[in-house]
Design a protein around this motif. Structure first.
Motif, PDB file in Angstrom:
ATOM      1  N   LEU A 214       4.212  46.828  71.633  1.00  0.00           N
ATOM      2  CA  LEU A 214       5.009  47.998  71.248  1.00  0.00           C
ATOM      3  C   LEU A 214       6.416  47.569  70.829  1.00  0.00           C
ATOM      4  CD1 LEU A 214       4.986  51.184  71.183  1.00  0.00           C
ATOM      5  CD2 LEU A 214       6.278  51.027  73.292  1.00  0.00           C
ATOM      6  N   LEU A 215       6.915  46.580  71.531  1.00  0.00           N
ATOM      7  CA  LEU A 215       8.234  46.050  71.212  1.00  0.00           C
ATOM      8  C   LEU A 215       8.270  45.552  69.761  1.00  0.00           C
ATOM      9  CD1 LEU A 215      10.495  45.641  73.347  1.00  0.00           C
ATOM     10  CD2 LEU A 215       9.912  43.241  73.359  1.00  0.00           C
ATOM     11  N   GLN A 218       7.906  48.362  67.143  1.00  0.00           N
ATOM     12  CA  GLN A 218       9.114  49.120  66.859  1.00  0.00           C
ATOM     13  C   GLN A 218       9.984  48.393  65.848  1.00  0.00           C
ATOM     14  OE1 GLN A 218      10.023  52.191  68.005  1.00  0.00           O
ATOM     15  NE2 GLN A 218       7.933  52.208  68.765  1.00  0.00           N
ATOM     16  N   ALA A 219      10.116  47.091  66.064  1.00  0.00           N
ATOM     17  CA  ALA A 219      10.997  46.322  65.199  1.00  0.00           C
ATOM     18  C   ALA A 219      10.370  46.148  63.818  1.00  0.00           C
ATOM     19  CB  ALA A 219      11.277  44.967  65.830  1.00  0.00           C
ATOM     20  N   VAL A 263      10.417  39.693  66.584  1.00  0.00           N
ATOM     21  CA  VAL A 263      11.244  40.773  67.100  1.00  0.00           C
ATOM     22  C   VAL A 263      12.732  40.398  66.989  1.00  0.00           C
ATOM     23  CG1 VAL A 263      11.459  40.162  69.549  1.00  0.00           C
ATOM     24  CG2 VAL A 263      11.130  42.527  68.905  1.00  0.00           C
ATOM     25  N   ALA A 264      13.006  39.105  66.889  1.00  0.00           N
ATOM     26  CA  ALA A 264      14.397  38.656  66.791  1.00  0.00           C
ATOM     27  C   ALA A 264      14.733  38.139  65.388  1.00  0.00           C
ATOM     28  CB  ALA A 264      14.683  37.585  67.842  1.00  0.00           C
ATOM     29  N   ILE A 265      13.949  38.575  64.403  1.00  0.00           N
ATOM     30  CA  ILE A 265      14.223  38.188  63.008  1.00  0.00           C
ATOM     31  C   ILE A 265      14.550  39.465  62.234  1.00  0.00           C
ATOM     32  CG2 ILE A 265      13.223  37.176  60.913  1.00  0.00           C
ATOM     33  CD1 ILE A 265      13.270  35.027  62.894  1.00  0.00           C
ATOM     34  N   ASP A 266      15.480  39.347  61.316  1.00  0.00           N
ATOM     35  CA  ASP A 266      15.874  40.502  60.504  1.00  0.00           C
ATOM     36  C   ASP A 266      14.677  41.041  59.716  1.00  0.00           C
ATOM     37  OD1 ASP A 266      17.026  42.361  58.921  1.00  0.00           O
ATOM     38  OD2 ASP A 266      18.583  41.035  58.087  1.00  0.00           O
ATOM     39  N   GLU A 267      14.341  42.319  59.972  1.00  0.00           N
ATOM     40  CA  GLU A 267      13.151  42.847  59.301  1.00  0.00           C
ATOM     41  C   GLU A 267      13.365  43.033  57.802  1.00  0.00           C
ATOM     42  OE1 GLU A 267      14.371  44.173  62.205  1.00  0.00           O
ATOM     43  OE2 GLU A 267      15.674  45.680  61.295  1.00  0.00           O
ATOM     44  N   GLU A 283      14.912  31.117  57.991  1.00  0.00           N
ATOM     45  CA  GLU A 283      15.105  32.120  59.044  1.00  0.00           C
ATOM     46  C   GLU A 283      13.738  32.615  59.548  1.00  0.00           C
ATOM     47  OE1 GLU A 283      17.724  32.940  60.554  1.00  0.00           O
ATOM     48  OE2 GLU A 283      17.139  34.789  61.589  1.00  0.00           O
ATOM     49  N   LEU A 290      11.171  31.024  68.416  1.00  0.00           N
ATOM     50  CA  LEU A 290      11.711  32.156  69.186  1.00  0.00           C
ATOM     51  C   LEU A 290      10.649  32.740  70.111  1.00  0.00           C
ATOM     52  CD1 LEU A 290      13.826  33.958  66.436  1.00  0.00           C
ATOM     53  CD2 LEU A 290      14.680  32.743  68.454  1.00  0.00           C
TER      54      LEU A 290
END
Ligand SMILES: [Fe+2]
Ligand SMILES: [Fe+2]
Lengths: 396, 201
Positions: A214-215, A218-219, A263-267, A283, A290
């Motif tokens: 789910l995390l 969302q991202a 989740v920690a990469i710019d979408e 990136e 990550l």
């Protein structure tokens, strides 16, 4: 049937059973206690399946000690108690399918056990086969435990196996006074508790994976949907490669989490419709590190972190982050890489998160593409197992 | 003899089953804690520049909890809530999180996070802690620390603590405010203004 009705029915049946035992076989009260205790333990601490697999035990003990009529009385009493306790505890109802299944397994197990004992050693039909007792209880609960929970249709088979084994040792127990049968309450009640805790743990593991999906969802909705699709295919590919159930289960978790790092990469970069610059590509490449880092730092499934780290490595050494070759890449990573690429080609998510840099390919074309890259981008053996898995998926 | 073997066998199996049950029971809270940590690590990687790391935040909070005489269970709850408190970052665009002038957006994270947590059976118990109107002492303490660390980015720690102490509303429980101010003073009392740092590496 509502809980009041089932409780009333259960209690009246219990009264009838007690009366029967008191009149016909007064010395069998320990078996009544055993049956009732087992049923309560099973229904409060575990589930219906467990309680049904106990039925053959008590019924066979009844047979060993008191003959057919006692066995029948036990069967009725046990079912009534099942209804009563299920109703009273609000754990759901014991319906006709369960009753039919219980009767059938009891009957088949009883007949089967009798035939086996008679064939193997007619004289020991009432012999002291106590070593069987220990083996049989352990084996039958293990069978039920592992087989029933994992193999489709396995619950039927393991119920029969459990019932059969229990029947066999019931002949051994037939030689001791009924009161000693009460010792079986220990394994039954503790076993029911163990099953409940073990199942809860499994459910919670699933819930944790769902939470992490789910995390990601969302991202980056595309990645979320992608992770769910990849999991099943990776697991069946792993099974085709001969991984055991435990390892396949872990592989599944790794497949679910393989792109967690996104989740920690710019979408905006992940979804960029035009060609990526070198910086942007660098990136995106960070996501495998990550993902592994999140697991390592949190201590959650640390054993799968290395697989996630290597899920973009290629056997020809042109992958990232390390450019590992061939067998230096964990098998699980090679499996995920293959399934991942396939899904990336065919994947269109309903949330409109289509992978940006390509048009979706039809599954046939994607399989051909994967086959073409066997030996360079993908492991040859893995590709073979993967093709079988896709075939099985289509059949299903 | 037969009877003895029967009882011994049953006892052995009972012990084994109890062992399975107890170890599963012990493992569950452990796994939940790790899963919460995974959310914490993931969200601080996503969230980028901000105050203290989750570890530092957790340690300070735990010291305050200890001073308040909180139970073990409550302190575990505190630690887990701290780890999942930023889950709302997942639903906020990456760029918005990274730009300091968009701090407003970041402030919506608890509300979004509470909604997300509500959808997840394992973490739904923490959802209310992120809602100002429904939180317990655990959520209050976290909010107090958030306020402190955020304000400390632009003012000396002692000034911030004095301000918090002189608040007249009932945002924070009185005893908790005293305990928190005490612990924060010991740890950050001489801090002038905390520079923003890039997180988790
Ligand atoms: Fe990936
Ligand atoms: Fe992927």
């Amino acid at each position: 049937m509502n809980s009041f009705a089932s409780r009333t029915l259960g209690l009246s049946a219990l009264v009838a059973l007690s009366a029967f035992v008191a009149v016909v076989q007064p010395q069998l009260w320990p078996l009544v206690v055993l049956g009732i205790g087992a049923e309560i333990g099973a229904l409060y601490w575990s589930d219906r399946r467990w309680s049904i697999s106990l039925a053959p035990l008590v019924v066979s003990l009844g047979y060993a000690h008191g003959g057919v009529s006692t066995a029948l009385a036990f069967e009725v009493g046990l079912l009534a108690w099942g209804l009563a306790v299920a109703g009273a505890s609000g754990m759901g109802r014991v319906g006709l399918p369960e009753i039919a299944r219980s009767l059938l397994t009891s009957a088949v197990a009883l007949a089967g056990g009798w035939v086996v004992v008679a064939a193997v050693s007619p004289t020991s039909l009432s012999g002291t086969a106590v070593s069987w007792v220990i083996g049989a209880v352990a084996a039958s609960s293990a069978l039920w435990f592992w087989f029933g929970a994992r193999v489709p249709g396995g619950s039927w088979g393991s119920l029969l196996a459990a019932g059969g084994l229990m029947t066999i040792f019931a002949f051994g127990l037939g030689t001791v006074a009924p009161i000693w049968c009460l010792a079986l309450l220990g394994p039954i009640v503790a076993g029911a508790w163990a099953v409940r805790e073990w199942r809860r743990q499994r459910e919670e593991d699933q819930a944790i994976l769902r939470g992490l999906i789910l995390l990601v969802q969302q991202a980056h909705p595309y990645t979320g949907a992608h992770l769910e699709r990849v999991a099943a295919l990776a697991e069946s590919t792993g099974r085709n490669l001969g991984l055991n159930a435990k390892r396949a289960q872990r592989l599944r978790a790794a497949a679910i989490l393989h792109d967690l790092g996104k989740v920690a990469i710019d979408e905006q970069i992940l979804e960029k419709p035009s060609r990526l610059t070198d910086d942007e590509f660098a990136e995106i490449k960070r996501h495998s590190e990550l993902g592994a880092k999140i697991l390592e730092k949190s201590g959650l499934y640390p054993e799968i972190a290395p697989w996630i780290l290597a899920h973009h490595e290629r056997p020809d050494g042109r992958g990232y982050p390390f450019g590992l070759h061939g067998d230096a890449i964990p098998l699980e990573s090679r499996i995920i890489a293959c399934v991942d690429a396939f899904d990336a080609m065919v994947g269109v998510s309903s949330v409109g998160g289509r992978r940006s840099y390509r048009e979706p390919v039809d599954p046939e074309g994607a399989i051909q593409e994967v086959l073409r890259c066997a030996g360079t981008q993908f492991d040859t053996e893995v590709v073979e197992a993967f093709r079988k898995a896709v075939g099985q998926e289509v059949m299903a | 003899m037969t009877e003895l073997l029967l009882v011994a066998g049953c006892a052995g199996i009972t012990v084994f089953c109890l062992w399975v049950a107890v170890s599963a029971r012990k493992r569950r809270p452990l796994m939940l804690g790790r899963a919460a940590r995974a959310v914490g690590v993931a969200m601080s990687l996503r969230g980028g520049l901000v105050g203290p790391s989750n570890d530092e935040f957790g340690q300070i909070a735990d010291r305050i909890g200890a001073r308040l005489g909180w139970s073990e269970a409550q302190r575990v709850r505190l630690a887990n809530t701290i780890q999942v408190r930023q889950i709302g970052f997942a639903a906020i665009p990456y760029q918005h999180l990274r730009q300091p002038h968009l701090h407003r957006v970041r402030e919506r994270a608890p509300e979004i996070g509470a909604d997300l947590l509500e959808r997840l059976p394992i973490w739904s118990q923490f959802s209310d802690e992120l809602r100002p109107t429904r939180r317990s002492e655990v959520g209050q303490l976290i909010a107090l620390l958030e306020e402190f660390f955020y304000r400390m980015e632009s003012a000396p720690a002692m000034d911030v603590l004095r301000q918090i102490q002189s608040q007249t509303d009932d945002r924070y429980d009185l005893a908790m405010r005293e305990a928190a101010v005490g612990v924060l003073q010991e740890s950050y009392g001489n801090r002038v203004a905390r520079p923003k740092v890039a997180l988790v590496d």
